[in-house]
Design an enzyme around this catalytic site. Structure first.
Site, short mmCIF file in Angstrom:
data_model
loop_
_atom_site.label_atom_id
_atom_site.label_comp_id
_atom_site.label_asym_id
_atom_site.label_seq_id
_atom_site.Cartn_x
_atom_site.Cartn_y
_atom_site.Cartn_z
N ASN A 1 -5.95 71.47 -11.87
CA ASN A 1 -5.35 70.14 -11.79
C ASN A 1 -6.38 69.19 -11.18
O ASN A 1 -6.95 69.49 -10.12
CB ASN A 1 -4.10 70.25 -10.89
N GLU B 1 -8.14 69.86 -7.75
CA GLU B 1 -9.24 68.95 -7.45
C GLU B 1 -10.55 69.67 -7.10
O GLU B 1 -11.12 69.46 -6.03
CB GLU B 1 -8.82 67.98 -6.33
N HIS C 1 -3.31 59.28 -11.64
CA HIS C 1 -3.06 58.23 -10.63
C HIS C 1 -3.85 57.00 -11.06
O HIS C 1 -5.03 56.85 -10.75
CB HIS C 1 -3.51 58.71 -9.25
N GLU D 1 0.68 63.97 -12.48
CA GLU D 1 1.02 63.20 -11.27
C GLU D 1 1.00 61.70 -11.56
O GLU D 1 0.42 60.91 -10.82
CB GLU D 1 0.03 63.51 -10.14
O1 9MR Z 1 1.93 62.67 -2.50
C1 9MR Z 1 1.33 63.49 -1.54
C2 9MR Z 1 1.36 62.80 -0.18
O2 9MR Z 1 2.71 62.72 0.28
C3 9MR Z 1 0.51 63.56 0.83
O3 9MR Z 1 0.48 62.83 2.05
C4 9MR Z 1 -0.88 63.74 0.26
C5 9MR Z 1 -1.77 64.52 1.22
O4 9MR Z 1 -3.05 64.61 0.74
O5 9MR Z 1 -0.81 64.46 -0.97
C6 9MR Z 1 -0.10 63.73 -1.94
O6 9MR Z 1 -0.11 64.43 -3.18
C7 9MR Z 1 -1.39 64.64 -3.77
C8 9MR Z 1 -1.28 65.85 -4.65
O7 9MR Z 1 -0.81 66.95 -3.93
C9 9MR Z 1 -2.63 66.18 -5.30
N1 9MR Z 1 -3.15 65.05 -6.01
C10 9MR Z 1 -3.21 63.79 -5.27
C11 9MR Z 1 -1.82 63.48 -4.70
C12 9MR Z 1 -1.85 62.14 -4.03
O8 9MR Z 1 -2.73 62.22 -2.93
#
Ligand code: 9MR
Length: 356
Positions: free
Chosen positions: A193, A151, A229, A257
């Site tokens: 990513n 990101e 997402h 994702e």
């Molecule tokens: O799914 C993940 C969630 O359990 C965490 O609380 C969160 C913290 O920011 O991160 C989520 O995963 C993220 C991923 O690592 C990067 N892209 C966005 C995802 C959803 O937030």
């Protein structure tokens, strides 16, 4: 008879064979040469049979949803906790699954010593290299690809994000991170990513420019993860077209994702329309010869990040709260059964990595 007895005795004393997947999905994905992945959490992966069975029955690859992130891996400087990552990588190896490494540099889920510390550029470079060396070194040869920079752009904007790395090292931090990752594991495939870049638009264009510039400089970038997402009703039509222009640079691409969140309550009609959206995503990947896989972001709706982060939305994944398959799963199967794989590798900018 003797042979039969020997086999029977061995079956009793040796550990059980790895269960054959009960669904056709892994074989279908394999027949197209793509991975079908799922994000996993350590606790249920270690303790819940149903959860583990969904993973091994339907998928060919796993991503650690949280446990490989900096906050958990290096909670104090120089102190590493490998319990979670080891559990995920060990599980994958036991079941013949591949692993996507997620993630090395991000603005979220950093330990306090890093997020609140003060570092001059050389200190921060050292911190980055120590972390990459430890994490990538430990899983060298076992984790084939890494989300090195996660990101890098602001939410909904084509501006480079003002994160710790950018603020301290300047815009070149992305190139520096990729070079450091390449030094730590020269065989690993290195990814940027990002989200909000799946369809065309200003943010996708900015990512394209960045990727193109990095390749022009000979920086070791091998792929782009398009997170995916999505909101039900808003999955980009031009997903394949947009991924293809990155592939034409000589990069691998993947949906890293995937989830499709539905406003509550999710009706049967919504769930069947969601199946079409999952099918479309899989078809889009098959349509791009360098699309190497699709990963869904969680094993079941009960484990999804969506309800907590987007109150009022639900049912984003292919399995429901009780681990029962939803129409979305059938959508993926249909895409893989019927889908035709695009062939031919694009001639792109990627030449020899390691030349700097
Ligand atoms: O799914 C993940 C969630 O359990 C965490 O609380 C969160 C913290 O920011 O991160 C989520 O995963 C993220 C991923 O690592 C990067 N892209 C966005 C995802 C959803 O937030």
């Amino acid at each position: 008879m003797v042979v039969f007895l020997v086999v029977a005795v061995l079956a009793l004393v040796l550990p059980g064979p790895v269960r054959e997947p009960s669904s056709e999905l892994p074989a279908l994905a394999g027949s197209h040469g793509i991975e079908l992945g799922v994000a996993v959490a350590v606790n249920p992966l270690t303790h819940e049979t149903e959860y583990r069975d969904v993973v091994t029955d339907h998928y060919t690859s796993v991503t650690a949803e949280n446990t490989m992130k900096w906050q958990y891996v290096q909670p104090e400087r120089g102190t590493f906790d490998w319990s979670g990552p080891d559990a995920v990588v060990g599980f994958a190896e036991d079941h013949g699954l591949s692993v996507r490494g997620h993630t090395l540099l991000w603005h979220n889920q950093l330990p306090a010593w890093l997020a609140q510390g003060s570092f001059d550029p050389d200190d921060l470079r050292e911190v980055m290299r120590e972390h990459f060396g430890a994490v990538m070194g430990r899983y060298q040869g076992r984790v084939a690809s890494w989300d090195v920079v996660n990101e890098p752009f602001e939410d909904g904007s084509p501006q480079l994000r003002e994160n710790l790395w950018h603020q301290t090292l300047g815009e070149d931090y992305v190139a520096e991170a990729l070079r450091a990752a390449h030094d730590a594991d020269p065989e690993a495939k290195l990814y940027i990513n990002e989200f909000g870049v799946e369809g065309s638009g200003a943010k996708a264009d900015a990512l394209y420019e960045l990727a193109s510039d990095l390749l022009d400089q000979g920086v070791p970038l091998h792929g782009i993860g398009f997170q995916g997402h999505f909101v039900h009703g808003d999955v980009p039509e031009d997903l394949a077209e947009n991924m293809r222009r990155f592939a034409d640079l000589g990069l691998d691409v993947e949906i890293s994702e995937l989830d499709v969140r539905v406003p509550e309550p999710a009706s049967d009609q919504d769930l069947s329309a969601q199946a079409d959206e999952y099918r479309h995503v899989l078809e889009s990947c098959l349509a791009v010869s360098r699309c190497v896989g699709v990963t869904v972001w969680g094993v079941s709706d009960a484990h999804s990040w969506i309800p907590e982060w987007f109150p009022g939305y639900t049912a984003a994944l292919p399995f429901d709260d009780d681990h029962a398959p939803k129409p979305a799963l059938a959508g993926m199967v249909e895409a893989l059964r019927r889908g035709r794989r695009a062939h031919g590798r694009a001639r792109g900018k990627v030449t020899v990595f390691g030349m700097r």
